[in-house]
Design an enzyme around this catalytic site. Structure first.
Site, mmCIF file in Angstrom:
data_model
loop_
_atom_site.group_PDB
_atom_site.id
_atom_site.type_symbol
_atom_site.label_atom_id
_atom_site.label_comp_id
_atom_site.label_asym_id
_atom_site.label_seq_id
_atom_site.Cartn_x
_atom_site.Cartn_y
_atom_site.Cartn_z
ATOM 1 N N ARG A 185 0.843 -1.203 0.000
ATOM 2 C CA ARG A 185 0.000 0.000 0.000
ATOM 3 C C ARG A 185 0.872 1.245 0.000
ATOM 4 O O ARG A 185 2.058 1.207 0.310
ATOM 5 C CB ARG A 185 -0.914 0.019 1.224
ATOM 6 C CG ARG A 185 -0.178 0.116 2.532
ATOM 7 C CD ARG A 185 -1.066 0.528 3.696
ATOM 8 N NE ARG A 185 -0.370 0.420 4.969
ATOM 9 C CZ ARG A 185 0.498 1.322 5.426
ATOM 10 N NH1 ARG A 185 0.773 2.398 4.730
ATOM 11 N NH2 ARG A 185 1.100 1.153 6.597
ATOM 12 N N GLY B 182 1.924 5.055 1.510
ATOM 13 C CA GLY B 182 2.065 5.568 2.863
ATOM 14 C C GLY B 182 3.233 4.967 3.621
ATOM 15 O O GLY B 182 4.039 4.219 3.071
ATOM 16 N N ALA C 94 4.277 4.004 8.002
ATOM 17 C CA ALA C 94 3.924 3.001 9.009
ATOM 18 C C ALA C 94 2.596 3.356 9.662
ATOM 19 O O ALA C 94 2.288 4.530 9.891
ATOM 20 C CB ALA C 94 5.010 2.918 10.070
ATOM 21 N N THR C 95 1.823 2.341 9.978
ATOM 22 C CA THR C 95 0.619 2.566 10.774
ATOM 23 C C THR C 95 0.357 1.344 11.638
ATOM 24 O O THR C 95 0.959 0.284 11.463
ATOM 25 C CB THR C 95 -0.604 2.905 9.903
ATOM 26 O OG1 THR C 95 -1.629 3.468 10.741
ATOM 27 C CG2 THR C 95 -1.153 1.671 9.200
ATOM 28 N N TYR C 96 -0.555 1.529 12.568
ATOM 29 C CA TYR C 96 -0.920 0.462 13.508
ATOM 30 C C TYR C 96 -2.368 0.062 13.281
ATOM 31 O O TYR C 96 -3.232 0.909 13.060
ATOM 32 C CB TYR C 96 -0.740 0.970 14.953
ATOM 33 C CG TYR C 96 -1.531 0.192 15.974
ATOM 34 C CD1 TYR C 96 -1.088 -1.050 16.424
ATOM 35 C CD2 TYR C 96 -2.729 0.684 16.472
ATOM 36 C CE1 TYR C 96 -1.832 -1.781 17.344
ATOM 37 C CE2 TYR C 96 -3.474 -0.021 17.399
ATOM 38 C CZ TYR C 96 -3.031 -1.253 17.829
ATOM 39 O OH TYR C 96 -3.769 -1.972 18.727
ATOM 40 N N HIS C 97 -2.615 -1.234 13.324
ATOM 41 C CA HIS C 97 -3.974 -1.762 13.334
ATOM 42 C C HIS C 97 -4.151 -2.587 14.602
ATOM 43 O O HIS C 97 -3.222 -3.308 15.017
ATOM 44 C CB HIS C 97 -4.248 -2.665 12.130
ATOM 45 C CG HIS C 97 -4.121 -1.967 10.810
ATOM 46 N ND1 HIS C 97 -4.711 -0.753 10.543
ATOM 47 C CD2 HIS C 97 -3.473 -2.321 9.680
ATOM 48 C CE1 HIS C 97 -4.439 -0.389 9.308
ATOM 49 N NE2 HIS C 97 -3.681 -1.318 8.761
ATOM 50 N N PHE D 196 -8.636 2.029 4.443
ATOM 51 C CA PHE D 196 -8.630 2.996 5.548
ATOM 52 C C PHE D 196 -8.710 2.284 6.890
ATOM 53 O O PHE D 196 -9.166 1.143 6.984
ATOM 54 C CB PHE D 196 -9.797 3.978 5.409
ATOM 55 C CG PHE D 196 -11.161 3.335 5.422
ATOM 56 C CD1 PHE D 196 -11.804 3.031 6.612
ATOM 57 C CD2 PHE D 196 -11.800 3.030 4.231
ATOM 58 C CE1 PHE D 196 -13.063 2.440 6.628
ATOM 59 C CE2 PHE D 196 -13.059 2.437 4.232
ATOM 60 C CZ PHE D 196 -13.689 2.139 5.431
ATOM 61 N N ALA D 197 -8.252 2.984 7.922
ATOM 62 C CA ALA D 197 -8.333 2.485 9.295
ATOM 63 C C ALA D 197 -8.874 3.600 10.172
ATOM 64 O O ALA D 197 -8.266 4.670 10.278
ATOM 65 C CB ALA D 197 -6.963 2.038 9.784
ATOM 66 N N CYS E 174 2.524 7.474 10.276
ATOM 67 C CA CYS E 174 2.333 8.294 9.072
ATOM 68 C C CYS E 174 3.327 9.442 9.033
ATOM 69 O O CYS E 174 4.509 9.228 8.888
ATOM 70 C CB CYS E 174 0.885 8.769 8.987
ATOM 71 S SG CYS E 174 -0.291 7.405 8.929
#
Length: 222
Positions: free
Chosen positions: A78, A80, A82-85, A159-160, A176
């Site tokens: 994807r 972007g 780094a992100t967290y889920h 999206f999250a 982000c």
């Protein structure tokens, strides 16, 4: 003009690797016209995902701490960083064919932001865009991240939205662009039903994208 059909699949709580396999199979089926445009909704166990612009330096926590907190790491295709889920977060993966009349990547991302902004307004949360940043923001911080991948004009990832998310997990990374994060729970001061939030996302997604919902898509009609 007949509206395109949107199929909704609520996957419940599902680990990231399994959900990714579901995405890829759905992508194949949508690309070949074997099923209609599809919105996958899921809640992941704790995981950090690294987008195409991310580096390992975005992970601030030591491997030992990540293991202790049960956090996995995945590199993804994807956009972007780094992100967290994690638990209490609603993740949406639209698998839709942008052909023939939506072949504009930036417009697609703006439409996803619009879906989230309208859904948040349904809960009396004022959300907005910030020029130069992707995602949806509030005066308390960023409440939703967006990162997409498009191949042959079929979309994956998405999206999250932080609903009841434990925001301390974002301290493990440079999220982000490093902006502060918030959640619907933090803003409203109460927990929300993920099912209720899903329903509003589904309604607003169909509205923004001009689609008709398949039977049973909403909790009230299930």
């Amino acid at each position: 003009m007949r509206r395109r059909l949107l199929r909704v699949q609520r996957l419940g709580r599902l680990d990231y690797a399994t959900a990714l396999r579901v995405q890829k199979e759905t992508e194949r089926r949508v690309l070949h016209g074997e099923q209609p445009d599809t919105l996958l909704l899921v809640e992941h166990p704790h995981v950090i995902t690294l987008g195409r612009r991310a580096t390992q330096s975005a992970i601030l926590a030591a491997p030992e701490l990540l293991r202790a907190r049960g956090v996995e790491i995945f590199e993804t295709d994807r956009g972007g960083k780094a992100t967290y889920h994690g638990l209490g977060q609603l993740v949406g993966y639209p698998i839709i064919n942008l052909r023939p009349d939506r072949q504009d990547v930036h417009a697609y991302v703006r439409d996803l932001e619009e879906v989230l902004i309208r859904a948040l307004a349904d809960f009396d949360i004022e959300a907005f865009r910030i020029k130069g940043f992707t995602g949806v923001h509030t005066t308390r911080g960023k409440v939703a991240a967006i990162g997409v991948h498009i191949a042959r004009w079929v979309t994956t990832h998405g999206f999250a939205l932080n609903v009841n998310t434990d925001l301390s997990y974002f301290d493990l990374i440079v999220a982000c662009e490093g902006e502060p994060v918030s959640s619907m729970k933090e803003i409203l001061g109460r927990e929300l039903s993920l099912r209720e939030v899903e329903d509003r996302i589904i309604m607003r997604f169909a509205e923004v994208f001009g689609m008709a919902l398949s039977e049973g898509s909403l909790a009230s009609s299930a």
